[in-house]
Write an enzyme that holds these catalytic residues in place. Sequence first.
Site, short mmCIF file in Angstrom:
data_model
loop_
_atom_site.label_atom_id
_atom_site.label_comp_id
_atom_site.label_asym_id
_atom_site.label_seq_id
_atom_site.Cartn_x
_atom_site.Cartn_y
_atom_site.Cartn_z
NE ARG A 86 6.78 -10.15 -3.38
CZ ARG A 86 7.57 -11.06 -3.92
NH1 ARG A 86 8.23 -11.93 -3.19
NH2 ARG A 86 7.72 -11.12 -5.24
CE1 TYR A 123 5.11 -12.83 1.60
CE2 TYR A 123 4.46 -14.72 0.27
CZ TYR A 123 5.43 -13.83 0.69
OH TYR A 123 6.70 -13.92 0.20
CG HIS A 181 6.40 -15.47 -4.91
ND1 HIS A 181 5.62 -14.66 -4.10
CD2 HIS A 181 7.44 -15.86 -4.14
CE1 HIS A 181 6.17 -14.55 -2.91
NE2 HIS A 181 7.28 -15.28 -2.89
CE1 TYR A 224 7.80 -18.87 1.12
CE2 TYR A 224 6.68 -16.89 1.86
CZ TYR A 224 7.34 -17.60 0.86
OH TYR A 224 7.52 -17.05 -0.37
CG HIS A 233 11.11 -18.17 -3.40
ND1 HIS A 233 11.74 -16.96 -3.40
CD2 HIS A 233 10.02 -18.02 -2.60
CE1 HIS A 233 11.08 -16.10 -2.63
NE2 HIS A 233 10.03 -16.72 -2.13
#
Lengths: 187, 231
Positions: B153, B143, B156, B104, B158
């Site tokens: 995870r 990640y 995905h 991120y 959000h």
Amino acid sequence: MSHVLTPSQTIGPFYFGTLVNGYRADLAPAGVAGERIELVLSLFDTEGVLVPDGLFEIWQANSHGRYNHPDDRRNLPLDAGFEGFGRASTDMKGEAHFTTVRPGRVPWPAGGEQAAHVNINVFARGVLNRLATRLYFDGDPALAEDPVLKLVDAKRRPTLIAKRDAGGVWRLPIHIGGGRETVFFDV
Amino acid sequence: MEKDTYRRPAAGQHPANLSPAYKSTPTRSPKQPAIVLPQSLSEITGPSLATERLNALESDLTKQRMGEPLGERIVVHGRVLDEDGKPVPKAMLEIWQCNAAGRYHHPGDQHDAPLDPNFTGGGRARADEEGKYEFITIKPGAYPWKNHHNAWRPAHIHFSLFGPAFATRLITQMYFPDDPLLGYDPIYQSVPEAARKRLQARFDIETTRPEWALAYKFDIVLRGRNATPME
């Protein structure tokens, strides 16, 4: 019902860029009618540890008690420049700061009026469904007759009532759990 | 007034707040049940965010910087609907995601994977009158996270939506079809089994753009109005 709801998931820790940049925590620019107030919401986990990666949203009526929304069809003034929505993330102290106006009272479906209040959403990593609560104002004589507070055990009502500090700032600690667990609502 | 209220979610449609396999939940979930609030104007109104001016670059996450981000370009589109299948017109959608390497653009993300200077991973779009929306982005990577040993995870995106009212507020995550990591992810698995698949986008060959990008369709269903004057 032909379609099934999309399930909720946590906001996670990395929402900041999209959800917060560009949204002001100041809801009431110059020219908006009403008493200017500062709100500080703070967020704690079930062990009383502050939550530095949470997000608060607030939604409220304007000072005349009118929501800026087509389903509020009452003939009350709308303030240009006041939508009534604010969003701010918690800081390293677990606090989020808002500047707004004190909302007016809004009606209750069964008759009468609710005490002035601000509607709150709480999001954070580890919170799988948004937590909805309310902020009321300490000292408001209308608290005694508020139909929502009447749904709440008297011992837990103080978790919904902001207090004014020596500097005039309205403060409400929100505890996700623990001995001072905030009252959350299924809205 | 009653006709304006929104239906309550049935049991099994959302995750339980306390989902112990997701280790942040025990200290971040209330013990007391939420008090059921009759819906008043406070709950059936909500922000339209109509004053937010969007520009086209906000829904194309590959064009927000000087150059093109690395990774697999994708189209993510769908409709915002209510439980009756009616479109939620002009709904604001806000998304955020990691880059193709699984990192991120956020100071809190210390995963040892490269940042992409051409990708911030944030976007906004407003659905049209039929509830249709579209984003162009990069397929996010998987990640690791520290929930448990060897925790990863699944890829995905959000999603955040308000819909028409305070009552319809939803934050969720979109996953990719048949990702093998879904079976090991306690956040995805927090949703009751029968409802989980609603979080998986569908591969959409019709919308795929030849020579350019694969497409995924993700419809989002928000709470519908009560049909009868009951609450």
